[in-house]
Write a protein that holds these residues in place. Structure first.
Motif, short mmCIF file in Angstrom:
data_model
loop_
_atom_site.label_atom_id
_atom_site.label_comp_id
_atom_site.label_asym_id
_atom_site.label_seq_id
_atom_site.Cartn_x
_atom_site.Cartn_y
_atom_site.Cartn_z
N GLN A 69 47.25 85.95 -29.14
CA GLN A 69 48.86 86.32 -29.22
C GLN A 69 49.47 85.37 -30.34
O GLN A 69 49.10 84.01 -30.25
N TRP A 70 50.18 85.97 -31.00
CA TRP A 70 51.01 85.09 -32.21
C TRP A 70 52.30 84.83 -31.66
O TRP A 70 53.09 85.39 -30.99
N VAL A 71 52.70 83.48 -31.90
CA VAL A 71 54.00 83.05 -31.33
C VAL A 71 54.87 82.70 -32.61
O VAL A 71 54.28 82.28 -33.71
N GLY A 72 56.05 82.54 -32.84
CA GLY A 72 57.05 82.20 -33.90
C GLY A 72 57.83 81.58 -33.46
O GLY A 72 58.43 81.43 -32.22
N MET A 73 58.86 80.40 -34.21
CA MET A 73 59.62 79.47 -33.68
C MET A 73 60.45 78.87 -35.06
O MET A 73 60.02 78.91 -35.97
N VAL A 74 61.58 78.35 -34.72
CA VAL A 74 61.98 77.74 -35.70
C VAL A 74 62.05 76.08 -35.09
O VAL A 74 62.30 75.97 -34.04
N ALA A 75 61.54 75.24 -35.95
CA ALA A 75 61.40 73.80 -35.61
C ALA A 75 62.03 72.94 -36.58
O ALA A 75 62.45 73.32 -37.80
N ARG A 76 62.37 71.86 -36.15
CA ARG A 76 63.01 70.73 -37.00
C ARG A 76 62.24 69.62 -37.09
O ARG A 76 61.72 69.16 -36.13
N VAL A 77 62.03 69.09 -38.28
CA VAL A 77 61.15 67.88 -38.80
C VAL A 77 61.96 66.55 -38.15
O VAL A 77 63.03 66.23 -38.46
N THR A 78 61.16 65.84 -37.25
CA THR A 78 61.87 64.69 -36.57
C THR A 78 61.17 63.27 -37.11
O THR A 78 61.86 62.37 -37.12
N ARG A 79 60.10 63.60 -37.75
CA ARG A 79 59.64 62.30 -38.81
C ARG A 79 58.49 62.69 -39.74
O ARG A 79 57.97 63.97 -39.32
N ALA A 80 58.49 62.07 -40.78
CA ALA A 80 57.35 62.59 -41.54
C ALA A 80 56.94 61.52 -42.28
O ALA A 80 57.56 60.61 -42.71
N THR A 81 55.46 61.54 -42.36
CA THR A 81 54.85 60.56 -43.09
C THR A 81 53.76 60.87 -43.93
O THR A 81 52.87 61.90 -43.86
N GLN A 82 53.73 60.37 -45.41
CA GLN A 82 52.99 61.01 -46.53
C GLN A 82 51.75 60.17 -46.21
O GLN A 82 51.70 58.81 -46.17
N LEU A 83 50.51 60.93 -46.08
CA LEU A 83 49.26 59.87 -46.02
C LEU A 83 48.86 59.48 -47.45
O LEU A 83 49.07 60.14 -48.43
N LEU A 84 48.36 58.13 -47.55
CA LEU A 84 47.90 57.86 -48.79
C LEU A 84 46.62 58.23 -49.31
O LEU A 84 46.30 58.36 -50.29
N ASP A 85 45.40 58.50 -48.17
CA ASP A 85 44.07 58.71 -48.76
C ASP A 85 44.17 60.35 -48.74
O ASP A 85 43.20 60.84 -49.25
N ARG A 86 44.99 61.20 -48.36
CA ARG A 86 45.11 62.46 -48.51
C ARG A 86 46.26 63.11 -49.01
O ARG A 86 47.33 62.51 -48.51
N PRO A 87 46.09 64.25 -49.72
CA PRO A 87 47.56 64.92 -50.04
C PRO A 87 47.97 65.79 -48.91
O PRO A 87 48.35 66.96 -49.14
N VAL A 88 48.44 65.06 -47.79
CA VAL A 88 48.99 65.59 -46.72
C VAL A 88 50.30 64.92 -46.09
O VAL A 88 49.97 63.74 -46.13
N CYS A 89 51.20 65.70 -45.77
CA CYS A 89 52.27 65.18 -45.09
C CYS A 89 52.28 65.10 -43.48
O CYS A 89 51.97 66.59 -42.94
N VAL A 90 52.28 64.19 -42.79
CA VAL A 90 52.09 64.38 -41.32
C VAL A 90 53.55 64.35 -40.72
O VAL A 90 54.18 63.51 -40.82
N ALA A 91 54.04 65.53 -40.07
CA ALA A 91 55.38 65.66 -39.49
C ALA A 91 55.36 65.96 -38.17
O ALA A 91 54.68 66.88 -37.54
N GLY A 92 56.25 65.48 -37.38
CA GLY A 92 56.41 65.62 -35.98
C GLY A 92 57.63 66.66 -36.08
O GLY A 92 58.71 66.50 -36.68
N LEU A 93 57.58 67.62 -35.23
CA LEU A 93 58.71 68.72 -35.23
C LEU A 93 58.83 68.86 -33.78
O LEU A 93 58.38 68.92 -32.65
#
Length: 143
Positions: A69-93
């Motif tokens: 089953q696929w689910v969809g939603m609207v979410a808001r970023v509550t925190r965001a951290t750019q990782l230094l060792d990888r080109p990834v942003c870790v975000a709490g939603l």
């Protein structure tokens, strides 16, 4: 003596996951891609392929864990951290909007995932402790 209670931050336990996700920024409909690494009934953790800002609104779509089953939603970023060792942003939603049927599907599928161990102890709720020690909780209960 008195125990200082912990602050309760989450209303639902975080569950470990690794789910590919289609995520799009609501502003400009820019694909941010990503992988969900943490799922609960009220929030998610997203590893995005681009930088995200706190307060940013996202549209997400993914397969509920261990289902078709696929689910969809609207979410808001509550925190965001750019990782230094990888080109990834870790975000709490935080989940803002979701169809009730899809929310039920997600809730049922998330229950089967392992609970994520806490990395650190919850902070102390000093205000509740002071109220308890000073007797303010009993006074408040009388009114």
């Amino acid at each position: 003596m008195f125990d200082i209670p912990d602050v309760k931050r989450r209303s639902a336990p975080r569950r470990m996951a690794r789910i590919r996700c289609e995520a799009v920024s609501a502003e400009g409909f820019i694909a941010v891609g990503g992988t969900l690494t943490d799922v609960s009934e009220t929030g998610l953790q997203l590893e995005a392929e681009v930088s995200l800002a706190v307060g940013e609104e996202l549209y997400l779509s993914f397969q509920a864990p261990r289902t078709t089953q696929w689910v969809g939603m609207v979410a808001r970023v509550t925190r965001a951290t750019q990782l230094l060792d990888r080109p990834v942003c870790v975000a709490g939603l935080s989940i803002e909007e979701m169809d009730p049927v899809e929310r039920s599907i997600l809730a049922a599928s998330v229950e089967r995932l392992p609970v994520r161990p806490q990395k650190r102890r919850a902070p102390r709720d000093y205000a509740a402790w002071v109220a308890q020690v000073s007797g303010l909780t009993e006074l408040h209960a009388l009114h």
